[in-house]
Design a protein around this motif. Structure first.
Motif, mmCIF file in Angstrom:
data_model
loop_
_atom_site.group_PDB
_atom_site.id
_atom_site.type_symbol
_atom_site.label_atom_id
_atom_site.label_comp_id
_atom_site.label_asym_id
_atom_site.label_seq_id
_atom_site.Cartn_x
_atom_site.Cartn_y
_atom_site.Cartn_z
ATOM 1 N N SER A 3 42.245 133.137 15.670
ATOM 2 C CA SER A 3 41.807 132.261 16.754
ATOM 3 C C SER A 3 41.418 130.889 16.217
ATOM 4 N N GLU A 4 40.906 130.826 14.970
ATOM 5 C CA GLU A 4 40.561 129.531 14.385
ATOM 6 C C GLU A 4 41.815 128.689 14.191
ATOM 7 N N GLN A 5 42.888 129.285 13.693
ATOM 8 C CA GLN A 5 44.131 128.547 13.506
ATOM 9 C C GLN A 5 44.683 128.080 14.845
ATOM 10 N N GLU A 6 44.537 128.887 15.880
ATOM 11 C CA GLU A 6 45.038 128.513 17.187
ATOM 12 C C GLU A 6 44.285 127.330 17.766
ATOM 13 N N ARG A 7 43.007 127.148 17.393
ATOM 14 C CA ARG A 7 42.191 126.056 17.919
ATOM 15 C C ARG A 7 42.420 124.748 17.180
ATOM 16 N N ARG A 8 42.974 124.782 16.006
ATOM 17 C CA ARG A 8 43.101 123.562 15.206
ATOM 18 C C ARG A 8 44.088 122.595 15.836
ATOM 19 N N GLN A 9 43.672 121.334 15.838
ATOM 20 C CA GLN A 9 44.513 120.285 16.390
ATOM 21 C C GLN A 9 45.449 119.708 15.337
ATOM 22 N N PHE A 10 45.011 119.718 14.072
ATOM 23 C CA PHE A 10 45.779 119.091 13.000
ATOM 24 C C PHE A 10 46.080 120.091 11.896
ATOM 25 N N ARG A 11 47.185 119.885 11.221
ATOM 26 C CA ARG A 11 47.572 120.712 10.088
ATOM 27 C C ARG A 11 46.578 120.511 8.943
ATOM 28 N N ALA A 30 30.780 117.654 -4.424
ATOM 29 C CA ALA A 30 31.374 118.788 -3.720
ATOM 30 C C ALA A 30 32.851 118.839 -4.058
ATOM 31 N N ASP A 31 33.464 119.978 -3.767
ATOM 32 C CA ASP A 31 34.907 120.133 -3.913
ATOM 33 C C ASP A 31 35.528 120.171 -2.524
ATOM 34 N N VAL A 32 36.593 119.400 -2.325
ATOM 35 C CA VAL A 32 37.342 119.463 -1.081
ATOM 36 C C VAL A 32 38.342 120.602 -1.234
ATOM 37 N N ILE A 33 38.225 121.621 -0.385
ATOM 38 C CA ILE A 33 39.106 122.787 -0.439
ATOM 39 C C ILE A 33 40.363 122.540 0.372
ATOM 40 N N ASN A 34 40.184 121.983 1.571
ATOM 41 C CA ASN A 34 41.324 121.592 2.388
ATOM 42 C C ASN A 34 40.883 120.477 3.314
ATOM 43 N N ALA A 35 41.872 119.778 3.875
ATOM 44 C CA ALA A 35 41.555 118.673 4.778
ATOM 45 C C ALA A 35 42.683 118.496 5.774
ATOM 46 N N SER A 36 42.316 117.917 6.888
ATOM 47 C CA SER A 36 43.282 117.529 7.910
ATOM 48 C C SER A 36 42.890 116.136 8.373
ATOM 49 N N VAL A 37 43.644 115.594 9.294
ATOM 50 C CA VAL A 37 43.306 114.291 9.851
ATOM 51 C C VAL A 37 41.951 114.357 10.554
ATOM 52 N N GLY A 38 41.567 115.540 11.034
ATOM 53 C CA GLY A 38 40.345 115.672 11.809
ATOM 54 C C GLY A 38 39.106 116.131 11.061
ATOM 55 N N ASP A 93 45.684 109.805 6.823
ATOM 56 C CA ASP A 93 46.815 110.246 7.647
ATOM 57 C C ASP A 93 47.494 111.450 6.989
ATOM 58 N N GLU A 94 48.384 112.093 7.742
ATOM 59 C CA GLU A 94 49.047 113.308 7.245
ATOM 60 C C GLU A 94 49.843 113.051 5.972
ATOM 61 N N ALA A 95 50.496 111.917 5.868
ATOM 62 C CA ALA A 95 51.305 111.627 4.677
ATOM 63 C C ALA A 95 50.420 111.556 3.422
ATOM 64 N N THR A 96 49.261 110.932 3.537
ATOM 65 C CA THR A 96 48.340 110.842 2.399
ATOM 66 C C THR A 96 47.848 112.227 2.003
ATOM 67 N N LEU A 97 47.455 113.033 2.995
ATOM 68 C CA LEU A 97 46.978 114.386 2.710
ATOM 69 C C LEU A 97 48.076 115.231 2.083
ATOM 70 N N ALA A 98 49.278 115.158 2.614
ATOM 71 C CA ALA A 98 50.394 115.934 2.070
ATOM 72 C C ALA A 98 50.685 115.513 0.634
ATOM 73 N N GLY A 99 50.569 114.232 0.336
ATOM 74 C CA GLY A 99 50.816 113.732 -1.010
ATOM 75 C C GLY A 99 49.803 114.216 -2.037
ATOM 76 N N HIS A 100 48.582 114.536 -1.605
ATOM 77 C CA HIS A 100 47.535 115.030 -2.498
ATOM 78 C C HIS A 100 47.392 116.545 -2.451
ATOM 79 N N SER A 101 48.164 117.187 -1.597
ATOM 80 C CA SER A 101 48.030 118.628 -1.410
ATOM 81 C C SER A 101 48.376 119.393 -2.671
ATOM 82 N N PRO A 111 53.023 122.764 12.006
ATOM 83 C CA PRO A 111 51.608 122.481 12.195
ATOM 84 C C PRO A 111 50.972 123.532 13.087
ATOM 85 N N THR A 112 49.663 123.678 12.936
ATOM 86 C CA THR A 112 48.942 124.636 13.781
ATOM 87 C C THR A 112 48.764 124.049 15.171
#
Length: 115
Positions: A3-11, A30-38, A93-101, A111-112
């Motif tokens: 249900s959490e994945q279904e609620r997410r607006q951004f990948r 802190a450590d960033v584990i994951n990120a989205s645009v939101g 933006d998504e391109a920046t996040l994808a580039g650091h993924s 996307p979710t």
């Protein structure tokens, strides 16, 4: 799909980046584990609660100190916390996040669904 994945607006993109958190006069790494645009998921020793507003900077994403709202904070076995946050306004933006993924999406990745 949870249900959490279904609620997410951004990948969400898995990341391994350092962040600096500030809550009141306390500043910690802190450590960033994951990120989205939101928002992003952080691992930290800073104890915060849902609804708290914290300041976060993520140097590798060129994110200056930015206000984030804590969505939830869950204790970990290592005496730390996993802190889910929501950006008050988008900072990457998504391109920046994808580039650091740490994991590159496959061509069939989708996307979710929205919140």
């Amino acid at each position: 799909m949870s249900s959490e994945q279904e609620r997410r607006q951004f990948r969400r993109y898995p990341l391994r980046l350092r962040a600096i958190l500030r809550s009141g006069s306390e500043e910690v790494e802190a450590d960033v584990i994951n990120a989205s645009v939101g928002g992003c998921l952080l691992r930290t020793h800073l104890k915060v609660q849902a609804g708290d507003v914290i300041e976060v900077s993520i140097p590798d994403l060129q994110v200056p100190p930015t206000s984030m709202v804590v969505v939830r904070s869950t204790p970990t076995d290592e005496a730390g916390h996993l802190v889910a946050t929501c950006f008050e306004s988008p900072v990457a933006d998504e391109a920046t996040l994808a580039g650091h993924s740490s994991e590159k999406p496959t061509p069939s990745s989708k996307p979710t669904r929205p919140n």
